[in-house]
Design an enzyme around this catalytic site. Structure first.
Site, PDB file in Angstrom:
ATOM      1  N   LYS A 199      35.043  64.136  74.906  1.00 52.10           N
ATOM      2  CA  LYS A 199      36.270  64.544  74.227  1.00 52.10           C
ATOM      3  C   LYS A 199      37.380  64.576  75.265  1.00 52.10           C
ATOM      4  O   LYS A 199      37.316  65.330  76.234  1.00 52.10           O
ATOM      5  CB  LYS A 199      36.097  65.919  73.584  1.00 52.10           C
ATOM      6  CG  LYS A 199      37.384  66.424  72.953  1.00 52.10           C
ATOM      7  CD  LYS A 199      37.187  67.706  72.179  1.00 52.10           C
ATOM      8  CE  LYS A 199      38.510  68.187  71.613  1.00 52.10           C
ATOM      9  NZ  LYS A 199      38.370  69.424  70.853  1.00 52.10           N
ATOM     10  N   LYS A 253      35.755  61.018  71.215  1.00 52.33           N
ATOM     11  CA  LYS A 253      36.977  61.465  70.551  1.00 52.33           C
ATOM     12  C   LYS A 253      38.143  61.406  71.512  1.00 52.33           C
ATOM     13  O   LYS A 253      37.983  61.859  72.644  1.00 52.33           O
ATOM     14  CB  LYS A 253      36.737  62.904  70.098  1.00 52.33           C
ATOM     15  CG  LYS A 253      37.877  63.567  69.413  1.00 52.33           C
ATOM     16  CD  LYS A 253      37.482  64.973  69.067  1.00 52.33           C
ATOM     17  CE  LYS A 253      38.691  65.668  68.496  1.00 52.33           C
ATOM     18  NZ  LYS A 253      38.538  67.059  68.411  1.00 52.33           N
TER      19      LYS A 253
HETATM   20  C1  PBG Z   1      39.471  72.029  68.815  1.00 48.81           C
HETATM   21  C2  PBG Z   1      39.475  70.738  68.091  1.00 48.81           C
HETATM   22  C3  PBG Z   1      40.545  69.841  68.136  1.00 48.81           C
HETATM   23  C4  PBG Z   1      40.197  68.800  67.276  1.00 48.81           C
HETATM   24  C5  PBG Z   1      38.939  69.059  66.748  1.00 48.81           C
HETATM   25  N1  PBG Z   1      38.493  70.276  67.279  1.00 48.81           N
HETATM   26  C6  PBG Z   1      41.841  69.942  68.805  1.00 48.81           C
HETATM   27  C7  PBG Z   1      41.903  70.248  70.233  1.00 48.81           C
HETATM   28  O1  PBG Z   1      40.960  70.053  70.989  1.00 48.81           O
HETATM   29  O2  PBG Z   1      42.966  70.722  70.634  1.00 48.81           O
HETATM   30  C8  PBG Z   1      41.089  67.631  67.020  1.00 48.81           C
HETATM   31  C9  PBG Z   1      40.819  66.857  65.795  1.00 48.81           C
HETATM   32  C10 PBG Z   1      41.919  65.979  65.379  1.00 48.81           C
HETATM   33  O3  PBG Z   1      42.939  65.810  66.082  1.00 48.81           O
HETATM   34  O4  PBG Z   1      41.791  65.414  64.291  1.00 48.81           O
HETATM   35  N2  PBG Z   1      38.325  72.516  69.320  1.00 48.81           N
END
Ligand code: PBG
Length: 332
Positions: A199, A253
């Site tokens: 991520k 991601k």
């Molecule tokens: C937070 C989380 C995020 C997303 C999923 N879980 C945002 C972040 O890390 O700030 C993003 C998902 C998306 O942008 O569709 N734990």
């Protein structure tokens, strides 16, 4: 291989049937995962400004959508809470409320729709008043091991409420092993872990933070725990750790800008790799569609098949339900 004119690549592309026959990747509705944003209360359906076409739902309204999810044969949904500000605190205690929005929703869904898989997000950002995914010290740094202990409790109550898939999106070190041990201790041996393995600290999460009404300040960042977009070897190390620690599925991601990571992980590990087409990607496509710059069906289905071609087993996408209707030919 023969050279032209013995081999003419266009021959296989000549007819619709031949293009179908020669196609290497397939997109089925059971490759798709639909995220939902949840609200407390009844009879609520609230637009998300930065994600046109996506709503936050109270549970009664969510049920209508889940009937459709069943019809469309979408196997798994991901749920995220959008809490009122007064429930957000420095340590995000509401994340551990067994009767809170997420756990009560999981119980209701599993009662009414036992055939739909439910994936619960493990991270503190929807619950903290600073918007970071973990606990912070006085200087504002996210502290790893204390956070992992809280995440284990969060995963525990989600699993006890009936979550089928626990999805830690927090990027703390060691959390997969700690959560796996927690699940073993609970005898929750069938609960899957979808690890957010790679991520990245991405600008493409902006609209999501709006959707869960995150309190992260404009100047704050998550770069001390989410990955550096410049790196790919690091994703290999994260994957090695997650597999060793007991993950069942590995998630990359954001989505389209990171297909090289999907490809590399898929080539290197015999594990199912998933992709998250995130909120910013949704917003980009949707905005272009709304401005009549792109054809929605063509652009969305192409973006989704690209995930499959790169090696994703499945895709979390805000377009999942719409794409499933197109795939099943329910809508032109
Ligand atoms: C937070 C989380 C995020 C997303 C999923 N879980 C945002 C972040 O890390 O700030 C993003 C998902 C998306 O942008 O569709 N734990």
């Amino acid at each position: 291989m023969q050279a032209y004119p013995l081999y003419r690549p266009r021959r296989s592309r000549r007819w619709k049937w031949s293009r179908e026959l020669f196609s290497e990747s397939k997109l089925r509705t059971n490759d798709l995962i639909q995220p939902f944003f949840l609200l407390d209360g009844k009879n609520k359906e609230v637009n998300i400004e930065k994600m046109p076409g996506i709503q936050r739902y109270s549970i009664d309204r969510l049920f209508y959508k889940l009937e459709e999810i069943e019809e469309l044969k979408i196997p798994l949904i991901a749920i995220f809470p959008c809490l009122e500000d007064h429930l957000k605190t420095n340590n995000g205690e509401e994340a551990l409320n067994e009767d809170g929005l997420i756990c009560s929703t999981i119980r209701e869904i599993k009662k009414r729709f036992p055939g739909i898989g439910v994936m619960a997000d493990v991270a503190l950002d929807p619950y903290t008043n600073h918007g970071q995914d973990g606990l912070i010290d006085e200087a504002g740094n996210v502290i790893n091991d204390e956070t992992v202990r809280v995440l284990c409790k969060q995963a525990q109550i989600q699993a006890e409420a009936g979550a089928d898939v626990i999805a830690p999106s927090d990027m703390m070190d060691g959390r997969i092993l700690a959560i796996r041990k927690t699940l073993e201790d609970l005898k929750k041996t069938d609960t899957l872990i979808m690890s957010y393995t790679a991520k990245y600290a991405s600008a493409f999460y902006g609209p999501f933070r709006d959707a869960v009404s995150s309190k992260l300040e404009k100047t704050a960042s998550k770069e001390t725990y989410q990955m550096d977009p410049r790196n790919t070897d690091e994703a290999m190390r994260e994957a090695t750790l997650d597999i060793f620690e007991g993950a069942d599925m590995l998630l990359v991601k954001p989505g389209l800008p990171y297909l090289d990571i999907v490809y590399r992980l898929n080539a290197s590990f015999d594990m199912p790799i998933f992709s998250y087409q995130v909120s910013g990607e949704y917003a980009m496509l949707k905005t272009a569609v709304m401005q009549s710059m792109l054809n929605e069906k063509d652009a969305v289905l192409e973006s989704l098949i690209c995930f499959k071609r790169a090696g994703s087993s499945g895709i979390i996408s805000y377009f999942s339900m719409q794409a499933a209707r197109w795939i099943l030919d329910l809508e032109k």
